[in-house]
Design a protein around this motif. Structure first.
Motif, PDB file in Angstrom:
ATOM      1  N   SER A 231      -0.867  -9.367  31.308  1.00  0.00           N
ATOM      2  CA  SER A 231      -2.193  -9.190  30.709  1.00  0.00           C
ATOM      3  C   SER A 231      -2.098  -8.440  29.386  1.00  0.00           C
ATOM      4  N   ASP A 232      -3.094  -8.655  28.521  1.00  0.00           N
ATOM      5  CA  ASP A 232      -3.190  -7.890  27.285  1.00  0.00           C
ATOM      6  C   ASP A 232      -3.695  -6.484  27.586  1.00  0.00           C
ATOM      7  N   GLY A 233      -3.428  -5.574  26.655  1.00  0.00           N
ATOM      8  CA  GLY A 233      -3.895  -4.203  26.806  1.00  0.00           C
ATOM      9  C   GLY A 233      -5.042  -3.899  25.864  1.00  0.00           C
ATOM     10  N   LYS A 234      -5.715  -2.799  26.125  1.00  0.00           N
ATOM     11  CA  LYS A 234      -6.775  -2.351  25.228  1.00  0.00           C
ATOM     12  C   LYS A 234      -6.184  -1.932  23.888  1.00  0.00           C
ATOM     13  N   LEU A 235      -6.975  -2.085  22.821  1.00  0.00           N
ATOM     14  CA  LEU A 235      -6.561  -1.646  21.498  1.00  0.00           C
ATOM     15  C   LEU A 235      -7.308  -0.371  21.131  1.00  0.00           C
ATOM     16  N   VAL A 236      -6.565   0.591  20.598  1.00  0.00           N
ATOM     17  CA  VAL A 236      -7.145   1.832  20.109  1.00  0.00           C
ATOM     18  C   VAL A 236      -6.941   1.884  18.599  1.00  0.00           C
ATOM     19  N   VAL A 237      -8.021   2.068  17.870  1.00  0.00           N
ATOM     20  CA  VAL A 237      -7.964   2.103  16.410  1.00  0.00           C
ATOM     21  C   VAL A 237      -7.242   3.363  15.959  1.00  0.00           C
ATOM     22  N   ILE A 238      -6.325   3.218  15.018  1.00  0.00           N
ATOM     23  CA  ILE A 238      -5.623   4.340  14.415  1.00  0.00           C
ATOM     24  C   ILE A 238      -6.274   4.637  13.071  1.00  0.00           C
ATOM     25  N   GLY A 239      -6.692   5.853  12.879  1.00  0.00           N
ATOM     26  CA  GLY A 239      -7.350   6.220  11.631  1.00  0.00           C
ATOM     27  C   GLY A 239      -8.846   5.958  11.697  1.00  0.00           C
ATOM     28  N   ASP A 240      -9.463   5.975  10.521  1.00  0.00           N
ATOM     29  CA  ASP A 240     -10.913   5.807  10.441  1.00  0.00           C
ATOM     30  C   ASP A 240     -11.318   4.350  10.614  1.00  0.00           C
ATOM     31  N   MET A 241     -12.452   4.141  11.246  1.00  0.00           N
ATOM     32  CA  MET A 241     -13.012   2.800  11.393  1.00  0.00           C
ATOM     33  C   MET A 241     -13.608   2.379  10.054  1.00  0.00           C
ATOM     34  N   PRO A 242     -13.165   1.248   9.479  1.00  0.00           N
ATOM     35  CA  PRO A 242     -13.732   0.804   8.204  1.00  0.00           C
ATOM     36  C   PRO A 242     -15.137   0.246   8.375  1.00  0.00           C
ATOM     37  N   GLU A 243     -15.838   0.131   7.270  1.00  0.00           N
ATOM     38  CA  GLU A 243     -17.151  -0.499   7.297  1.00  0.00           C
ATOM     39  C   GLU A 243     -17.001  -1.983   7.623  1.00  0.00           C
ATOM     40  N   PRO A 244     -17.819  -2.500   8.541  1.00  0.00           N
ATOM     41  CA  PRO A 244     -17.701  -3.927   8.878  1.00  0.00           C
ATOM     42  C   PRO A 244     -18.200  -4.811   7.752  1.00  0.00           C
ATOM     43  N   GLY A 245     -17.673  -6.044   7.729  1.00  0.00           N
ATOM     44  CA  GLY A 245     -18.144  -7.033   6.770  1.00  0.00           C
ATOM     45  C   GLY A 245     -19.465  -7.631   7.211  1.00  0.00           C
ATOM     46  N   GLU A 246     -19.912  -8.618   6.456  1.00  0.00           N
ATOM     47  CA  GLU A 246     -21.216  -9.233   6.751  1.00  0.00           C
ATOM     48  C   GLU A 246     -21.260  -9.852   8.136  1.00  0.00           C
ATOM     49  N   ASN A 247     -20.119 -10.346   8.597  1.00  0.00           N
ATOM     50  CA  ASN A 247     -20.087 -10.987   9.914  1.00  0.00           C
ATOM     51  C   ASN A 247     -19.758  -9.996  11.031  1.00  0.00           C
ATOM     52  N   GLY A 248     -19.698  -8.715  10.689  1.00  0.00           N
ATOM     53  CA  GLY A 248     -19.422  -7.694  11.689  1.00  0.00           C
ATOM     54  C   GLY A 248     -17.945  -7.481  11.975  1.00  0.00           C
ATOM     55  N   GLU A 249     -17.066  -8.202  11.310  1.00  0.00           N
ATOM     56  CA  GLU A 249     -15.639  -8.062  11.551  1.00  0.00           C
ATOM     57  C   GLU A 249     -15.060  -6.909  10.744  1.00  0.00           C
ATOM     58  N   VAL A 250     -14.013  -6.292  11.312  1.00  0.00           N
ATOM     59  CA  VAL A 250     -13.292  -5.235  10.614  1.00  0.00           C
ATOM     60  C   VAL A 250     -11.794  -5.500  10.738  1.00  0.00           C
ATOM     61  N   GLN A 251     -11.049  -5.025   9.779  1.00  0.00           N
ATOM     62  CA  GLN A 251      -9.596  -5.077   9.851  1.00  0.00           C
ATOM     63  C   GLN A 251      -9.097  -3.653  10.050  1.00  0.00           C
ATOM     64  N   VAL A 252      -8.341  -3.464  11.136  1.00  0.00           N
ATOM     65  CA  VAL A 252      -7.925  -2.114  11.502  1.00  0.00           C
ATOM     66  C   VAL A 252      -6.440  -2.094  11.816  1.00  0.00           C
ATOM     67  N   VAL A 253      -5.897  -0.890  11.786  1.00  0.00           N
ATOM     68  CA  VAL A 253      -4.585  -0.625  12.370  1.00  0.00           C
ATOM     69  C   VAL A 253      -4.846  -0.148  13.795  1.00  0.00           C
ATOM     70  N   ALA A 254      -4.190  -0.763  14.754  1.00  0.00           N
ATOM     71  CA  ALA A 254      -4.494  -0.465  16.152  1.00  0.00           C
ATOM     72  C   ALA A 254      -3.230  -0.381  16.975  1.00  0.00           C
ATOM     73  N   ARG A 255      -3.338   0.313  18.067  1.00  0.00           N
ATOM     74  CA  ARG A 255      -2.246   0.418  19.021  1.00  0.00           C
ATOM     75  C   ARG A 255      -2.673  -0.210  20.335  1.00  0.00           C
ATOM     76  N   GLU A 256      -1.786  -0.995  20.930  1.00  0.00           N
ATOM     77  CA  GLU A 256      -2.066  -1.561  22.240  1.00  0.00           C
ATOM     78  C   GLU A 256      -1.649  -0.565  23.312  1.00  0.00           C
ATOM     79  N   ILE A 257      -2.552  -0.321  24.241  1.00  0.00           N
ATOM     80  CA  ILE A 257      -2.305   0.639  25.317  1.00  0.00           C
ATOM     81  C   ILE A 257      -1.877  -0.114  26.579  1.00  0.00           C
ATOM     82  N   ARG A 258      -0.722   0.284  27.114  1.00  0.00           N
ATOM     83  CA  ARG A 258      -0.200  -0.396  28.287  1.00  0.00           C
ATOM     84  C   ARG A 258       0.204   0.622  29.353  1.00  0.00           C
TER      85      ARG A 258
END
Length: 338
Positions: A113-140
């Protein structure tokens, strides 16, 4: 894409120093007990399926009897602390060969199974479609009983959508930590018509105190300290790399673990419940866990049975006592679901 089975932590992006500030782990985990490999018996089919739980993909295997017709009873199965669905193959095959649809799955962050993702650093402002590009860590390999019970609910959601399943005849089987979940399911999952829990660690506070008793750590005070520091951002938001239980695989989300006590829910059980225990259970006090759960269920008017396999310890139920415990469970499901 379906991931291959894995035993190591994979990060989406590895960031140096992310583990700085983690509390030191306690103890070294022992290898999980795996059941031997098994070719499926003739007449049993299996296919890989995906279950979505809280936005994360869980890997599962669906078993069914090849020549069965009509709506069939079904059993949801999940693995114990530090295990994977690979350890469930033998039981699943036995149940499917006897006429059940069986769904066995890996919790989020475990096995395939996949693991949850935890954002590393500050959450950026989302784009018009609500998407964000982040650095994340998978928790297992984090043991979080609250997440696991949510995953079980999603497994019931999935099996409820199978066209060949009679949704009025759904059962649940769990062992060890998921044996405790069998008691939780019996008390809290209205779609379950019966449940089986073996070597059920139904009082997680007792389990934790037993596991940490030789460390000199006050486990309740330590768990509270970790929860406070986690909420204040002083340590990692999820306990990957800390709070390791001695002699057990995986990282315990301790404040959730010690607060998870399905034995306290047992007085609300109304469906048939079978608990199978090892006479020489060494990981927790079976009398305060499975036996007390059955007593409370019976006091509420439920059909509940407590059976003890003599002369075995916790892990022997997967070895020399496997056939006996599997046949007890099969007979219970046949009696309650057919």
């Amino acid at each position: 894409m379906r991931r291959t089975r894995r035993n190591t932590v994979q990060e989406i992006i590895i960031v140096a120093g992310i583990v700085a500030g983690f509390a030191a782990g306690i103890g070294t985990p022992a290898p999980a007990v795996a059941q031997p490999g098994l070719e499926l018996p003739e007449g049993v089919e299996r296919r890989a399926v995906d279950i979505w739980s809280e936005g994360t993909r869980m890997a599962a295997d669906l078993y069914w009897p090849r020549d069965a017709a009509g709506d069939l009873p079904a059993i949801v199965m999940s693995h114990g602390w530090g295990g994977t669905k690979a350890s469930l193959v033998r039981n699943a095959a036995i149940f499917a060969a006897d006429g059940f649809v069986v769904l066995a799955f890996d919790y989020r962050g475990w096995g395939e199974s996949d693991g949850k993702l935890v954002v590393i650093g500050d959450m950026p402002e989302p784009g018009e479609n609500g998407e964000v590009q982040v650095v994340a860590r998978e928790i297992r390999t984090v043991v979080d009983p609250i997440d696991q019970t949510l995953d079980i609910r999603r497994a019931f959601d999935f099996i409820e959508g199978e066209a060949s399943v009679d949704t009025s005849r759904l059962g649940y089987w769990g062992s060890s930590y998921s044996g405790a979940h069998a008691i939780w399911v019996a008390a809290n999952e209205p779609r379950a018509a019966c449940a089986v829990g073996q070597v059920a660690a139904a009082d997680s506070l007792d389990l934790a105190q037993t596991s940490w008793k030789d460390t000199g750590v006050d486990i309740e005070a330590y768990a509270r300290e970790q929860a406070i520091r986690r909420a204040r951002g002083e340590i990692a938001p999820l306990p990957q790399g800390t709070d390791k239980a001695p002699n057990l695989n995986g990282w315990a989300h301790l404040d959730k673990v010690i607060g998870y006590r399905p034995v306290e829910d047992a007085s609300r059980i109304t469906i048939p419940l079978l608990v199978v225990d090892a006479e020489h259970e060494e990981l927790f006090d079976r009398h305060r866990a499975g036996e007390l759960s059955v007593e409370r269920a019976k006091a509420n008017g439920a059909r509940a049975e407590y059976r003890v396999i003599p002369d075995i310890s916790h892990y022997d139920i997967y070895r020399e006592a496997f056939d006996e415990s599997a046949q007890m469970a099969l007979a219970w499901f046949n009696d309650c679901l057919k």
